[in-house]
Scaffold this active site. Sequence first.
Site, PDB file in Angstrom:
ATOM      1  N   ILE A 169      68.293 -12.354  30.234  1.00 39.06           N
ATOM      2  CA  ILE A 169      68.762 -13.335  31.477  1.00 39.06           C
ATOM      3  C   ILE A 169      69.386 -12.344  32.590  1.00 39.06           C
ATOM      4  O   ILE A 169      69.689 -13.086  33.597  1.00 39.06           O
ATOM      5  CB  ILE A 169      69.586 -14.251  30.815  1.00 39.06           C
ATOM      6  N   VAL A 171      75.703  -7.404  21.767  1.00 46.17           N
ATOM      7  CA  VAL A 171      75.305  -8.637  20.745  1.00 46.17           C
ATOM      8  C   VAL A 171      75.020  -7.551  19.501  1.00 46.17           C
ATOM      9  O   VAL A 171      73.908  -6.807  19.670  1.00 46.17           O
ATOM     10  CB  VAL A 171      74.065  -9.211  21.043  1.00 46.17           C
ATOM     11  N   HIS A 197      68.368  -4.997  18.645  1.00 46.84           N
ATOM     12  CA  HIS A 197      67.367  -5.583  19.564  1.00 46.84           C
ATOM     13  C   HIS A 197      66.793  -4.559  20.283  1.00 46.84           C
ATOM     14  O   HIS A 197      67.718  -3.419  20.891  1.00 46.84           O
ATOM     15  CB  HIS A 197      67.792  -6.585  20.408  1.00 46.84           C
TER      16      HIS A 197
END
Length: 116
Positions: A33, A98, A102
């Site tokens: 994002i 986070v 990832h």
Amino acid sequence: MSDAETLFERIIAGEIPSDKVYEDETTYAFRDIAPQAKVHVLVVPKKRYRNIAELAAADPRLLADVASTAKKVAEIEGIAESGYRVVFNTDGDAGQTVFHVHAHVLGGEQLGHFGR
């Protein structure tokens, strides 16, 4: 690791909308994002591990799946031939925010150097 769901688990479950690029049995890929390049896609294993070190120690096959999905994303996004970068940030000093491992797949333009 906390039992609380991470943002990525909620995205994978469809509770939070995402711009999905690719999904298979073990991974989910979606657009960042706040992109840091023309193409910036996150590749997340559906099973949560805190970071790449934890994932590599616990499930090397799943780590290979993440790498394979990064390649597929590069092909889908049309950057496999021109070149792309795959980045794993590990813990706070590296910028991980986070704590569900990832990979960032970045490309579509000339990328700068790492570090400061």
